[in-house]
Design a protein around this motif. Structure first.
Motif, PDB file in Angstrom:
ATOM      1  N   GLY A 103       0.824  -1.217   0.000  1.00 23.13           N
ATOM      2  CA  GLY A 103       0.000   0.000   0.000  1.00 23.13           C
ATOM      3  C   GLY A 103       0.849   1.254   0.000  1.00 23.13           C
ATOM      4  N   LEU A 104       1.847   1.301   0.889  1.00 23.66           N
ATOM      5  CA  LEU A 104       2.696   2.493   0.967  1.00 23.66           C
ATOM      6  C   LEU A 104       3.564   2.631  -0.274  1.00 23.66           C
ATOM      7  CD1 LEU A 104       3.767   2.477   4.743  1.00 23.66           C
ATOM      8  CD2 LEU A 104       1.965   3.812   3.639  1.00 23.66           C
ATOM      9  N   MET A 105       4.009   1.485  -0.829  1.00 24.91           N
ATOM     10  CA  MET A 105       4.793   1.528  -2.069  1.00 24.91           C
ATOM     11  C   MET A 105       3.976   2.171  -3.187  1.00 24.91           C
ATOM     12  SD  MET A 105       7.572   0.829  -3.506  1.00 24.91           S
ATOM     13  CE  MET A 105       8.069   1.053  -5.190  1.00 24.91           C
ATOM     14  N   MET A 106       2.728   1.718  -3.278  1.00 27.98           N
ATOM     15  CA  MET A 106       1.866   2.196  -4.367  1.00 27.98           C
ATOM     16  C   MET A 106       1.440   3.661  -4.146  1.00 27.98           C
ATOM     17  SD  MET A 106      -0.606   1.513  -6.790  1.00 27.98           S
ATOM     18  CE  MET A 106      -1.953   2.557  -7.300  1.00 27.98           C
ATOM     19  N   HIS A 107       0.852   3.931  -2.982  1.00 22.97           N
ATOM     20  CA  HIS A 107       0.170   5.224  -2.804  1.00 22.97           C
ATOM     21  C   HIS A 107       1.108   6.358  -2.388  1.00 22.97           C
ATOM     22  CE1 HIS A 107      -3.538   3.120  -3.398  1.00 22.97           C
ATOM     23  NE2 HIS A 107      -3.327   2.318  -2.365  1.00 22.97           N
ATOM     24  N   ILE A 108       2.308   6.012  -1.921  1.00 22.39           N
ATOM     25  CA  ILE A 108       3.242   7.095  -1.574  1.00 22.39           C
ATOM     26  C   ILE A 108       4.491   7.073  -2.469  1.00 22.39           C
ATOM     27  CG2 ILE A 108       4.771   8.047   0.198  1.00 22.39           C
ATOM     28  CD1 ILE A 108       2.628   7.642   2.190  1.00 22.39           C
ATOM     29  N   HIS A 109       5.240   5.963  -2.427  1.00 22.46           N
ATOM     30  CA  HIS A 109       6.527   5.966  -3.146  1.00 22.46           C
ATOM     31  C   HIS A 109       6.334   6.054  -4.676  1.00 22.46           C
ATOM     32  CE1 HIS A 109       8.686   5.390   0.562  1.00 22.46           C
ATOM     33  NE2 HIS A 109       7.982   4.301   0.848  1.00 22.46           N
ATOM     34  N   LEU A 110       5.504   5.142  -5.217  1.00 22.97           N
ATOM     35  CA  LEU A 110       5.266   5.186  -6.678  1.00 22.97           C
ATOM     36  C   LEU A 110       4.524   6.459  -7.073  1.00 22.97           C
ATOM     37  CD1 LEU A 110       4.165   1.677  -8.029  1.00 22.97           C
ATOM     38  CD2 LEU A 110       6.030   3.121  -8.849  1.00 22.97           C
ATOM     39  N   HIS A 111       3.584   6.829  -6.205  1.00 22.40           N
ATOM     40  CA  HIS A 111       2.793   8.042  -6.451  1.00 22.40           C
ATOM     41  C   HIS A 111       3.722   9.260  -6.565  1.00 22.40           C
ATOM     42  CE1 HIS A 111      -1.344  10.005  -5.313  1.00 22.40           C
ATOM     43  NE2 HIS A 111      -0.827  10.542  -6.391  1.00 22.40           N
ATOM     44  N   ALA A 112       4.685   9.345  -5.653  1.00 19.22           N
ATOM     45  CA  ALA A 112       5.634  10.465  -5.670  1.00 19.22           C
ATOM     46  C   ALA A 112       6.443  10.451  -6.970  1.00 19.22           C
ATOM     47  CB  ALA A 112       6.562  10.374  -4.465  1.00 19.22           C
ATOM     48  N   LYS A 113       6.869   9.250  -7.384  1.00 17.07           N
ATOM     49  CA  LYS A 113       7.654   9.145  -8.620  1.00 17.07           C
ATOM     50  C   LYS A 113       6.809   9.554  -9.834  1.00 17.07           C
ATOM     51  CE  LYS A 113      11.255   5.775  -7.524  1.00 17.07           C
ATOM     52  NZ  LYS A 113      12.140   6.842  -7.081  1.00 17.07           N
ATOM     53  N   ALA A 114       5.547   9.100  -9.842  1.00 16.04           N
ATOM     54  CA  ALA A 114       4.664   9.449 -10.962  1.00 16.04           C
ATOM     55  C   ALA A 114       4.447  10.960 -11.019  1.00 16.04           C
ATOM     56  CB  ALA A 114       3.325   8.726 -10.806  1.00 16.04           C
ATOM     57  N   GLN A 115       4.314  11.570  -9.855  1.00 21.04           N
ATOM     58  CA  GLN A 115       4.123  13.020  -9.827  1.00 21.04           C
ATOM     59  C   GLN A 115       5.339  13.741 -10.383  1.00 21.04           C
ATOM     60  OE1 GLN A 115       3.003  14.093  -5.806  1.00 21.04           O
ATOM     61  NE2 GLN A 115       0.887  14.285  -6.420  1.00 21.04           N
ATOM     62  N   MET A 116       6.518  13.234 -10.022  1.00 19.03           N
ATOM     63  CA  MET A 116       7.738  13.886 -10.521  1.00 19.03           C
ATOM     64  C   MET A 116       7.867  13.690 -12.036  1.00 19.03           C
ATOM     65  SD  MET A 116      10.678  13.556  -7.655  1.00 19.03           S
ATOM     66  CE  MET A 116      10.272  12.002  -6.893  1.00 19.03           C
ATOM     67  N   LYS A 117       7.517  12.469 -12.485  1.00 21.12           N
ATOM     68  CA  LYS A 117       7.638  12.180 -13.915  1.00 21.12           C
ATOM     69  C   LYS A 117       6.722  13.087 -14.740  1.00 21.12           C
ATOM     70  CE  LYS A 117       7.371   8.564 -17.350  1.00 21.12           C
ATOM     71  NZ  LYS A 117       6.938   7.239 -17.727  1.00 21.12           N
ATOM     72  N   PHE A 118       5.523  13.343 -14.199  1.00 25.28           N
ATOM     73  CA  PHE A 118       4.558  14.125 -14.975  1.00 25.28           C
ATOM     74  C   PHE A 118       4.454  15.578 -14.489  1.00 25.28           C
ATOM     75  CE2 PHE A 118       3.229   9.772 -15.742  1.00 25.28           C
ATOM     76  CZ  PHE A 118       3.022   9.783 -17.117  1.00 25.28           C
ATOM     77  N   ALA A 119       5.479  16.003 -13.752  1.00 23.31           N
ATOM     78  CA  ALA A 119       5.412  17.354 -13.182  1.00 23.31           C
ATOM     79  C   ALA A 119       5.255  18.421 -14.251  1.00 23.31           C
ATOM     80  CB  ALA A 119       6.657  17.617 -12.345  1.00 23.31           C
ATOM     81  N   ASP A 120       5.961  18.255 -15.365  1.00 26.37           N
ATOM     82  CA  ASP A 120       5.890  19.318 -16.373  1.00 26.37           C
ATOM     83  C   ASP A 120       5.478  18.789 -17.742  1.00 26.37           C
ATOM     84  OD1 ASP A 120       8.107  17.858 -16.737  1.00 26.37           O
ATOM     85  OD2 ASP A 120       9.538  19.525 -16.757  1.00 26.37           O
ATOM     86  N   LYS A 121       4.753  17.660 -17.726  1.00 21.63           N
ATOM     87  CA  LYS A 121       4.255  17.178 -19.020  1.00 21.63           C
ATOM     88  C   LYS A 121       2.900  16.493 -18.854  1.00 21.63           C
ATOM     89  CE  LYS A 121       7.184  13.081 -18.783  1.00 21.63           C
ATOM     90  NZ  LYS A 121       8.212  12.301 -19.441  1.00 21.63           N
ATOM     91  N   ALA A 122       2.207  16.407 -19.968  1.00 23.69           N
ATOM     92  CA  ALA A 122       0.881  15.804 -19.938  1.00 23.69           C
ATOM     93  C   ALA A 122       0.961  14.306 -20.177  1.00 23.69           C
ATOM     94  CB  ALA A 122       0.015  16.447 -21.017  1.00 23.69           C
ATOM     95  N   LEU A 123      -0.125  13.610 -19.910  1.00 18.74           N
ATOM     96  CA  LEU A 123      -0.186  12.182 -20.210  1.00 18.74           C
ATOM     97  C   LEU A 123      -0.204  11.980 -21.714  1.00 18.74           C
ATOM     98  CD1 LEU A 123      -2.873  10.889 -17.681  1.00 18.74           C
ATOM     99  CD2 LEU A 123      -0.415  10.998 -17.382  1.00 18.74           C
ATOM    100  N   GLY A 124       0.337  10.859 -22.155  1.00 24.29           N
ATOM    101  CA  GLY A 124       0.321  10.561 -23.579  1.00 24.29           C
ATOM    102  C   GLY A 124      -1.078  10.176 -24.049  1.00 24.29           C
ATOM    103  N   ILE A 125      -1.227  10.125 -25.365  1.00 28.55           N
ATOM    104  CA  ILE A 125      -2.533   9.821 -25.953  1.00 28.55           C
ATOM    105  C   ILE A 125      -3.051   8.467 -25.464  1.00 28.55           C
ATOM    106  CG2 ILE A 125      -3.760   9.368 -28.138  1.00 28.55           C
ATOM    107  CD1 ILE A 125      -3.073  12.286 -27.845  1.00 28.55           C
ATOM    108  N   SER A 126      -2.141   7.464 -25.384  1.00 27.40           N
ATOM    109  CA  SER A 126      -2.595   6.118 -24.993  1.00 27.40           C
ATOM    110  C   SER A 126      -3.151   6.121 -23.570  1.00 27.40           C
ATOM    111  CB  SER A 126      -1.451   5.109 -25.118  1.00 27.40           C
ATOM    112  OG  SER A 126      -0.388   5.511 -24.282  1.00 27.40           O
ATOM    113  N   GLU A 127      -2.515   6.889 -22.662  1.00 26.14           N
ATOM    114  CA  GLU A 127      -3.024   6.965 -21.283  1.00 26.14           C
ATOM    115  C   GLU A 127      -4.378   7.674 -21.245  1.00 26.14           C
ATOM    116  OE1 GLU A 127       0.365   7.992 -21.491  1.00 26.14           O
ATOM    117  OE2 GLU A 127       1.244   6.195 -20.588  1.00 26.14           O
ATOM    118  N   GLN A 128      -4.491   8.691 -22.106  1.00 25.53           N
ATOM    119  CA  GLN A 128      -5.737   9.459 -22.083  1.00 25.53           C
ATOM    120  C   GLN A 128      -6.939   8.616 -22.501  1.00 25.53           C
ATOM    121  OE1 GLN A 128      -5.398  13.158 -24.253  1.00 25.53           O
ATOM    122  NE2 GLN A 128      -3.307  13.393 -23.530  1.00 25.53           N
TER     123      GLN A 128
END
Lengths: 468, 70
Positions: A203-228
């Motif tokens: 739970g903590l891996m998913m909702h905090i650690h991975l979540h933090a990484k995902a936020q950093m990855k998408f901090a200055d860019k939008a999701l790709g078409i496939s994700e949308q």
């Protein structure tokens, strides 16, 4: 609580276009704006409001026919019940924050079942009333749209999961980060502070650690078409809520070995002295009949309960998270409805924070109350923290009308303990000086020596000219 | 621009909160990888608990039972 404002919008109620709170003649109202009319009707007609009312997890309201404050955009005006004391997440014990988190998730689950969803998941939408956490933002519900992820997921993790994980896995005092980060603890910071083994917790891996990484990855860019093009099914949405709930349920913290956890086992009172002190306080409460009491340095609430058991709504403050946790556990166990334990460092009490320094009120903004207790407190303030009697008397007179205060002389073993490790610079720490200085702000009504002790108990009333 | 398209799939009327692209991405990931599985796993566990406790599933407020670990 500020009742003096008339016909004015509540300082903390300005972000949501759905409506806002306002004061009129000492009563609190909420204007529901036209833009939110469909959601409001669905909230009522779907039975969600009634469902939450039945389980006692939402502030009760009634529709009002008073004129709105902004009639051109108004749909309805409702009048919510007043919460006796507004508290904030950085003042809550571990279990209080955990309960608030579980209530938020439970409400989101119930909302999803009737085609609605929480559009925000702020810890400030929760208050404590009648001994339990309740949701206070009636306008937080939006229509659930198939495929839609939870808009408030990030906010929930920042406001609830991150502080709870830090408190449980790192240090209980880290809830104080909520004082700095008003919109919750940033997940990258939480991820850095949490111990490495938490990465093995799914739970903590998913909702905090991975979540933090995902936020950093998408901090200055939008999701790709496939994700949308991807959607989040309702079942997956329920799965997300269950995953958050289970992660939070597994986070635990038990008070042990902290400053005041076993205070009443190490006091120097005899049984007769302790009973006499309780008897005096009980008599004085019966005489004054306060409606609201603040007990400062309340420990686990022994003396707070003398007031709450007589019907006074009592806020039981202490600096020690362990004492407050114990106190709240007793509230839950005994189903007490008039006692609210909270964490407060009197030498640095909660200040006003947020936009314009007015979104969240300071302790003084939430005063005055009818009566304040300062029992076995004065030596900690004066000797441990160098707060002179004059400063203490001034502060106490600002926050309450009546004061029950205990004077503990230098000869007392508890004071001697405090003086063991420091040079005694406290020449003015005498009962005579204490009385003289406090009489500048108060009239001393009663003064009693506590049996089998050198301590004195005073009942004082604030002088009328002494304005806030 | 892409981000605007994604946001338009949300209810925009009252959406005053920034959900964050990273949070949306993670939820989509959760949805495709673990969400459904986790949901059914939880349901199965609930059924198992109910059988063991010989109790019926009711939609009550059981939050107080979940707070403490005693």
């Amino acid at each position: 609580m500020t009742f003096s404002m008339n016909n004015s919008q509540h300082f903390a109620s300005f972000r949501d276009p759905s409506g806002f709170l306002f004061w009129r003649y000492g009563a609190l109202y909420r204007q529901v704006n036209q833009i939110y009319s469909q959601e409001y009707n669905q909230f009522i007609e779907s039975g969600l409001y009634k469902d939450l009312e039945n389980i006692g997890r939402i502030v009760v309201h009634e529709e009002s026919d008073i004129s709105p404050i902004k009639p051109d955009i108004s749909y309805k005006v409702i009048r919510p019940e007043i919460i006796p004391f507004i508290s904030y997440p950085y003042e809550w014990s571990f279990s209080q924050l955990k309960e608030a988190a579980l209530v938020t998730l439970s409400i989101q689950k119930r909302a999803l079942k009737v085609g609605m969803s929480l559009k925000d998941a702020s810890a400030y939408n929760i208050q404590f009333d009648q001994g339990k956490a309740i949701f206070i933002d009636t306008l937080s519900f939006e229509f659930y749209k198939n495929g839609q992820p939870w808009v408030a997921y990030k906010q929930f993790c920042q406001h609830f999961l991150a502080p709870l994980a830090l408190m449980a896995k790192k240090d209980i005092r880290l809830n104080q980060l909520m004082r700095i980060y008003i919109d919750g603890i940033p997940l990258d910071l939480a991820s850095k502070l949490l111990p490495s083994p938490t990465k093995l917790n799914l739970g903590l891996m998913m909702h905090i650690h991975l979540h933090a990484k995902a936020q950093m990855k998408f901090a200055d860019k939008a999701l790709g078409i496939s994700e949308q093009k991807k959607e989040m099914s309702k079942q997956a949405h329920f799965g997300l809520i269950e995953s958050l709930k289970n992660t939070i349920k597994k986070l635990t913290w038990k008070p042990s070995g902290t400053e005041w956890g076993n205070y009443y086992e190490i006091t120097n009172y005899t049984d007769a002295g302790f009973l006499y002190k309780k008897q005096l306080i009980t008599e004085w409460i019966k005489e004054i009949k306060p409606k609201q009491v603040w007990d400062l340095g309340a420990n686990n609430g022994v003396f707070s309960r003398l007031a709450s058991e007589q019907g006074a709504f009592t806020v039981s403050f202490d600096i020690d998270p362990a004492a407050v946790e114990q106190n709240y556990r007793q509230v839950k166990r005994d189903k007490e409805k008039s006692l609210l334990p909270l964490i407060l460092d009197l030498t640095n009490p909660s200040s006003a924070i947020g936009w314009h320094n007015r979104e969240r009120e300071s302790i003084i903004d939430r005063a005055p109350v009818d009566m304040v207790f300062a029992l076995a407190l004065i030596h900690h303030m004066t000797i441990s923290n160098n707060v002179p009697f004059s400063q203490l008397a001034k502060f106490l007179s600002v926050i309450g009308k009546w004061l029950i205060i205990e004077f503990i002389p230098k000869s007392d073993s508890q004071v001697q303990k405090l003086l063991q490790s420091r040079f005694d610079i406290f020449n003015q720490y005498t009962r005579e000086d204490f009385e003289r200085i406090f009489e500048e702000h108060y009239t001393i009504y009663k003064k009693e020596k506590i049996r089998e002790s050198e301590r004195y108990l005073y009942l004082m009333e604030k002088k009328r000219y002494d304005i806030k | 621009m892409n981000y605007i398209i994604l946001i338009s799939t949300l209810n925009t009327g009252m959406a005053y909160l920034d959900p964050g692209s990273g949070s949306l991405f993670l939820q989509l990931l959760f949805s495709s990888l673990a969400g459904v599985g986790f949901y059914f796993w939880t349901k199965l566990r609930k059924i198992k608990n109910n059988i063991q406790n010989n109790s019926t599933a009711i939609e009550e407020d059981d939050i107080d039972d979940d707070i403490f670990d005693e």
